[in-house]
Design an enzyme around this catalytic site. Structure first.
Site, mmCIF file in Angstrom:
data_model
loop_
_atom_site.group_PDB
_atom_site.id
_atom_site.type_symbol
_atom_site.label_atom_id
_atom_site.label_comp_id
_atom_site.label_asym_id
_atom_site.label_seq_id
_atom_site.Cartn_x
_atom_site.Cartn_y
_atom_site.Cartn_z
ATOM 1 N N CYS A 128 0.864 -1.181 0.000
ATOM 2 C CA CYS A 128 0.000 0.000 0.000
ATOM 3 C C CYS A 128 0.895 1.223 0.000
ATOM 4 O O CYS A 128 2.086 1.141 0.315
ATOM 5 C CB CYS A 128 -0.903 0.008 1.233
ATOM 6 N N CYS A 130 -0.118 4.226 1.622
ATOM 7 C CA CYS A 130 -0.526 5.234 2.613
ATOM 8 C C CYS A 130 0.533 5.542 3.667
ATOM 9 O O CYS A 130 0.609 6.661 4.154
ATOM 10 C CB CYS A 130 -1.852 4.864 3.262
ATOM 11 N N CYS A 138 -3.923 6.028 -0.031
ATOM 12 C CA CYS A 138 -3.391 4.737 -0.472
ATOM 13 C C CYS A 138 -2.995 4.720 -1.946
ATOM 14 O O CYS A 138 -2.569 3.695 -2.475
ATOM 15 C CB CYS A 138 -4.402 3.630 -0.176
ATOM 16 N N LYS A 203 -12.348 -4.968 2.138
ATOM 17 C CA LYS A 203 -11.767 -4.096 3.166
ATOM 18 C C LYS A 203 -12.661 -2.867 3.304
ATOM 19 O O LYS A 203 -12.860 -2.123 2.340
ATOM 20 C CB LYS A 203 -10.351 -3.694 2.768
ATOM 21 N N ARG A 213 -3.325 3.497 12.467
ATOM 22 C CA ARG A 213 -2.856 4.691 11.751
ATOM 23 C C ARG A 213 -1.890 5.491 12.607
ATOM 24 O O ARG A 213 -0.975 6.124 12.096
ATOM 25 C CB ARG A 213 -4.056 5.524 11.290
ATOM 26 N N ARG A 225 -11.041 7.649 3.544
ATOM 27 C CA ARG A 225 -10.798 6.589 2.562
ATOM 28 C C ARG A 225 -12.091 6.032 1.956
ATOM 29 O O ARG A 225 -12.094 4.959 1.364
ATOM 30 C CB ARG A 225 -10.033 5.437 3.214
ATOM 31 N N GLU A 241 -16.407 -7.853 -4.715
ATOM 32 C CA GLU A 241 -14.981 -7.506 -4.570
ATOM 33 C C GLU A 241 -14.119 -8.774 -4.556
ATOM 34 O O GLU A 241 -13.070 -8.840 -5.195
ATOM 35 C CB GLU A 241 -14.739 -6.724 -3.270
ATOM 36 N N LYS A 256 -11.860 -7.717 6.155
ATOM 37 C CA LYS A 256 -11.249 -6.831 7.145
ATOM 38 C C LYS A 256 -12.144 -5.625 7.385
ATOM 39 O O LYS A 256 -12.579 -5.018 6.415
ATOM 40 C CB LYS A 256 -9.890 -6.381 6.612
ATOM 41 N N SER A 282 -6.538 -3.400 14.510
ATOM 42 C CA SER A 282 -5.987 -2.681 15.671
ATOM 43 C C SER A 282 -7.045 -2.233 16.671
ATOM 44 O O SER A 282 -6.855 -2.349 17.885
ATOM 45 C CB SER A 282 -5.174 -1.482 15.184
ATOM 46 N N TYR A 321 -2.908 -9.208 16.298
ATOM 47 C CA TYR A 321 -1.903 -8.736 17.258
ATOM 48 C C TYR A 321 -1.905 -9.606 18.516
ATOM 49 O O TYR A 321 -0.990 -9.536 19.319
ATOM 50 C CB TYR A 321 -2.174 -7.267 17.610
HETATM 51 C C1 PBG Z 1 -3.020 0.163 4.862
HETATM 52 C C2 PBG Z 1 -3.567 -0.677 5.963
HETATM 53 C C3 PBG Z 1 -4.381 -0.306 7.049
HETATM 54 C C4 PBG Z 1 -4.513 -1.446 7.853
HETATM 55 C C5 PBG Z 1 -3.822 -2.476 7.221
HETATM 56 N N1 PBG Z 1 -3.265 -1.983 6.041
HETATM 57 C C6 PBG Z 1 -4.944 1.006 7.442
HETATM 58 C C7 PBG Z 1 -5.930 1.689 6.600
HETATM 59 O O1 PBG Z 1 -6.401 1.190 5.580
HETATM 60 O O2 PBG Z 1 -6.239 2.823 6.971
HETATM 61 C C8 PBG Z 1 -5.257 -1.524 9.149
HETATM 62 C C9 PBG Z 1 -4.796 -2.576 10.110
HETATM 63 C C10 PBG Z 1 -5.287 -2.438 11.508
HETATM 64 O O3 PBG Z 1 -6.092 -1.552 11.857
HETATM 65 O O4 PBG Z 1 -4.849 -3.253 12.333
HETATM 66 N N2 PBG Z 1 -3.921 0.618 3.924
#
Ligand code: PBG
Length: 333
Positions: A128, A130, A138, A203, A213, A225, A241, A256, A282, A321
């Protein structure tokens, strides 16, 4: 009446409590069992040396410099966790995310370090822009908007440089249309035909990414986004998708976040035979950790219940995690 009710005895002949009577019986009829091998552990890699900075909203997770990685690889090997997912924090950001596809970039170096430390560790890279762009989006910006088609070449270049550094698998998370095809073509043209793609297919534009982030320094500097990540209320669109990514060559697909999207996982499991991953993101981790620290919940039992639920819903692989904690708890029995 359900088919199963017609086919089986009823109370008092049937007593479903019989098989719940003892721990041994419950184990025998258990339908879903977590194993360390189900997990992929995310790692945040940063420049410098001797860096081990804990992420405030993700207790127990760190930004790590390269010198910390061999010990990390050894710990994962010892715990039986087969794979990592790498995120990089670059030295510099610019509008086109140059460090993302720099052969000396932080992720490329981390791949080399980890593969050298433990060749058996499956090293997967997040693909990615970003974390690497000054605007935090991204893809690249053209006329104030994230330009889909111009981003594809940079994403393919990123995946190629990860694979050339030795990545075992690449995982595009940008949500541009056509990125899986662009990456597959790019890899194949360079002779990297054996490198699989795990697509972040469904996603969603989720508030659950907040702590990430902060960890990756990747919050968008303007807007959000929602013009590329999915709208949370949609599930049929998720199936489209996933179907598109598969048609473009994805080897594994992903849903996700996980917890608020278990229905999406279950539908995807039914609709597609491909290996299916779920990202326990996260914000999901932060909520459990925070409530656990407050003494409001039993962190260990809640964590196991959450992750078992994600597997029961249909995930073959879970990016989490919590992976190291779970592996330790499973060992304790
Ligand atoms: C990058 C990306 C993100 C996450 C994984 N790859 C953040 C986003 O899309 O803003 C999130 C992972 C997480 O929250 O643990 N695009």
């Amino acid at each position: 009446m359900l088919q199963t009710e017609r086919a089986t005895a009823l109370f008092p002949t049937a007593r479903l409590r019989r098989l719940r009577r003892t721990d041994a019986l419950r184990r025998m009829v258990r339908e879903t069992v977590l194993s360390p091998e189900d997990f992929i552990y995310p790692l945040f890699v940063t420049h410098g040396s001797g860096v081990r900075d804990e992420i405030a909203a993700m207790p127990g997770q760190y930004q790590l410099s390269l010198d910390q990685l061999p010990a990390e690889a050894e710990e994962l090997r010892e715990l039986g966790i087969p794979a990592v997912l790498l995120f990089g924090i670059p030295a510099r950001k610019d509008p086109v995310g140059s460090e993302a596809y720099d052969d000396q970039g932080i992720v490329q170096e981390a791949v080399r370090t980890l593969k050298q430390a433990n060749p058996d560790l499956v090293v997967i890279t997040d693909v990615c822009l970003c974390e690497y762009t000054s605007h935090g989006h991204c893809g690249v910006i053209v006329n104030g908007d994230v330009d889909n088609d111009r981003s594809l070449e940079l994403l393919a270049d990123t995946a190629i440089s990860h694979a050339l550094a030795g990545a075992d698998m690449v995982a595009p998370s940008d949500m541009m249309d056509g990125r899986v095809a662009a990456i597959r073509q790019g890899l194949d043209r360079r002779g990297l035909t054996g490198v699989p793609i795990m697509a972040y297919s469904a996603k969603y534009a989720s508030a659950f990414y907040g702590p990430f982030r902060e960890a990756a320094g990747s919050a968008p500097q303007f807007g959000d986004r929602r013009s590329y990540q999915m709208d949370p209320p949609n599930v049929r669109e998720a199936l489209r998708e996933i179907a598109q990514d598969i048609a473009e060559g994805a080897d594994l697909v992903m849903v996700k976040p996980a917890l608020a999207y278990l229905d999406v996982l279950a539908r995807a499991r039914e609709a597609f035979p491909h290996p299916l991953a779920a990202y326990n993101v996260s914000g999901e981790y932060a909520m459990v950790k925070a409530a656990g620290r407050m003494g409001w919940i039993d962190e260990r039992r809640i964590t196991m219940e959450v992750l078992t639920g994600i597997k029961r819903a249909g995930a073959d692989l879970i990016i989490s995690y919590h992976a190291k904690d779970v592996a330790r708890w499973l060992r304790e029995g």
